[in-house]
Design a protein around this motif. Structure first.
Motif, PDB file in Angstrom:
ATOM      1  N   UNK A 134       1.492  10.466  -5.412  1.00 30.71           N
ATOM      2  CA  UNK A 134       0.544   9.385  -5.107  1.00 30.71           C
ATOM      3  C   UNK A 134      -0.053   9.593  -3.722  1.00 30.71           C
ATOM      4  N   UNK A 135       0.805   9.827  -2.761  1.00 31.36           N
ATOM      5  CA  UNK A 135       0.322   9.968  -1.385  1.00 31.36           C
ATOM      6  C   UNK A 135      -0.528  11.210  -1.208  1.00 31.36           C
ATOM      7  N   UNK A 136      -0.145  12.306  -1.858  1.00 29.14           N
ATOM      8  CA  UNK A 136      -0.907  13.552  -1.734  1.00 29.14           C
ATOM      9  C   UNK A 136      -2.291  13.421  -2.363  1.00 29.14           C
ATOM     10  N   UNK A 149      -5.716  13.542  -0.197  1.00 30.14           N
ATOM     11  CA  UNK A 149      -6.719  14.586  -0.448  1.00 30.14           C
ATOM     12  C   UNK A 149      -8.082  13.971  -0.743  1.00 30.14           C
ATOM     13  N   UNK A 150      -8.084  12.871  -1.498  1.00 23.34           N
ATOM     14  CA  UNK A 150      -9.345  12.211  -1.824  1.00 23.34           C
ATOM     15  C   UNK A 150      -9.990  11.604  -0.578  1.00 23.34           C
ATOM     16  N   UNK A 151      -9.181  11.018   0.297  1.00 20.61           N
ATOM     17  CA  UNK A 151      -9.708  10.467   1.550  1.00 20.61           C
ATOM     18  C   UNK A 151     -10.240  11.594   2.428  1.00 20.61           C
ATOM     19  N   UNK A 152      -9.486  12.693   2.532  1.00 25.06           N
ATOM     20  CA  UNK A 152      -9.918  13.830   3.358  1.00 25.06           C
ATOM     21  C   UNK A 152     -11.255  14.389   2.874  1.00 25.06           C
ATOM     22  N   UNK A 153     -11.476  14.343   1.556  1.00 25.80           N
ATOM     23  CA  UNK A 153     -12.719  14.886   0.992  1.00 25.80           C
ATOM     24  C   UNK A 153     -13.941  14.069   1.399  1.00 25.80           C
ATOM     25  N   UNK A 171      -7.767   7.123 -10.308  1.00 22.16           N
ATOM     26  CA  UNK A 171      -6.733   7.824  -9.536  1.00 22.16           C
ATOM     27  C   UNK A 171      -5.361   7.735 -10.186  1.00 22.16           C
ATOM     28  N   UNK A 172      -5.125   6.722 -11.033  1.00 13.16           N
ATOM     29  CA  UNK A 172      -3.869   6.737 -11.788  1.00 13.16           C
ATOM     30  C   UNK A 172      -3.868   7.901 -12.770  1.00 13.16           C
ATOM     31  N   UNK A 173      -5.010   8.186 -13.404  1.00  9.54           N
ATOM     32  CA  UNK A 173      -5.106   9.374 -14.262  1.00  9.54           C
ATOM     33  C   UNK A 173      -4.827  10.643 -13.466  1.00  9.54           C
ATOM     34  N   UNK A 174      -5.433  10.730 -12.296  1.00  9.28           N
ATOM     35  CA  UNK A 174      -5.279  11.940 -11.466  1.00  9.28           C
ATOM     36  C   UNK A 174      -3.834  12.122 -11.008  1.00  9.28           C
ATOM     37  N   UNK A 175      -3.218  11.047 -10.588  1.00  6.98           N
ATOM     38  CA  UNK A 175      -1.833  11.097 -10.099  1.00  6.98           C
ATOM     39  C   UNK A 175      -0.888  11.540 -11.209  1.00  6.98           C
ATOM     40  N   UNK A 176      -1.052  10.964 -12.397  1.00  8.51           N
ATOM     41  CA  UNK A 176      -0.151  11.299 -13.502  1.00  8.51           C
ATOM     42  C   UNK A 176      -0.363  12.725 -13.984  1.00  8.51           C
ATOM     43  N   UNK A 214       0.864  -1.183   0.000  1.00  5.91           N
ATOM     44  CA  UNK A 214       0.000   0.000   0.000  1.00  5.91           C
ATOM     45  C   UNK A 214       0.903   1.236   0.000  1.00  5.91           C
ATOM     46  N   UNK A 215       0.824   2.092  -1.026  1.00  6.68           N
ATOM     47  CA  UNK A 215       1.743   3.232  -1.100  1.00  6.68           C
ATOM     48  C   UNK A 215       1.530   4.264   0.006  1.00  6.68           C
ATOM     49  N   UNK A 216       0.399   4.188   0.700  1.00  5.14           N
ATOM     50  CA  UNK A 216       0.152   5.120   1.801  1.00  5.14           C
ATOM     51  C   UNK A 216       0.683   4.607   3.137  1.00  5.14           C
TER      52      UNK A 216
END
Length: 287
Positions: free
Chosen positions: A210-212, A216-220, A179-184, A139-141
């Motif tokens: 990746x972590x940011x 951010x998505x989890x915080x939302x 999220x791979x689209x978003x990260x890239x 898990x990258x987080x």
């Protein structure tokens, strides 16, 4: 498809709702959803729930050592009910896959839209008995996952395209198509870029991105119920699912590459130096 941020939000939601309550009954509606035979589904009945955890995109409800582990696949979802209806469900009707009733009268349904049914429910005594869980990448987080670990992982991937590496659950657990689209996009990298071409500073920056993006998505999702998570995900996306709209960073029109059963979105201005990526499906249509 629910990815790590939505699944983590569901984990937190379910942990708050389920822990210390008992599973009173289950009703399997879509028999294809249950992927295991032993222990039987009714082994969960009467068992108090001690915890809810996550393995990549799998949710794991631990009922005193008997685990209900499920994967929502592309079109699955969890519907929470504060009061479960008394009327029994009709087998094979509609999107319903499984109903779980709890000791306080609440519970949840697992549903799956569409005709292709891939939602999977496993009842096991150890989550690693499930092949797709046992073979998950890190898990990258996870705080224990270091930049050196990430560098080694990318080195092993060779010339594989960075988009595919991010999506491969055996390489990294939890990231999917959206999220791979978003990260890239945030990292300003082409989805077709070979990972072997990334420098160590680029690799470190990619891990930070990746972590940011995931954090951010989890915080939302903070404070949201299960019914609101899909809308929260859509509202936070910068490029995924936004073909033809302006990039929120540079204003360039967001482009798409289509595949047989999926597509990716990217910003030519931010990620590919203004050059469109080859879209083989569209090229064939234009011939």
């Amino acid at each position: 498809m629910p990815e790590m941020p939505e699944v983590e939000a569901l984990r937190r939601f379910l942990a708050d709702k389920l822990v210390d309550k008992a599973i009173i009954s289950t009703q399997l509606v879509a028999f294809s959803a249950l992927k295991t035979v032993l222990p039987p589904l009714d082994a969960l009945h009467g068992m108090p729930i001690s915890g809810v955890s996550r393995h990549g995109k799998f949710l794991d409800i631990d009922a005193q050592g008997v685990h209900m582990v499920f994967h929502l696949a592309r079109a699955g979802w969890l519907v929470w009910r504060d009061e479960m209806p008394d009327k029994p469900l009709k087998l094979g009707k509609g999107p319903m896959a499984l109903r779980v009733r709890l000791s306080d009268g609440s519970g949840f349904d697992l549903t799956e839209a569409g005709t292709q049914k891939h939602l999977a429910v496993h009842v096991v005594t150890d989550p690693d008995q499930i092949d797709m869980v046992a073979t998950l990448g890190p898990d990258p987080t996870d705080e224990l996952f270091t930049a050196d670990d990430f560098d080694a992982l990318l080195t092993r991937s060779g010339r594989a395209q960075v988009k595919g590496v991010l999506k491969d659950q055996r390489v990294l657990a939890g990231i999917g198509n959206a999220y791979s689209d978003e990260i890239l996009h945030v990292a300003k990298l082409s989805p077709f870029l070979p990972v072997s071409s990334l420098s160590r500073p680029q690799r470190d920056d990619l891990l930070d991105t990746i972590r940011t993006v995931l954090a951010e998505a989890v915080d939302a999702t903070e404070g949201l119920g299960a019914e609101s998570l899909k809308d929260s995900k859509r509202a936070g996306l910068r490029v995924h699912g936004r073909t033809g709209k302006p990039c929120p960073v540079c204003g360039t029109t967001i482009a798409e590459v289509s595949f047989a059963d999926s597509s990716l979105q990217y910003c030519p201005g931010c990620q590919t130096g203004g050059k469109p990526l080859a879209d083989r499906r569209m090229s064939k249509l234009l011939k």
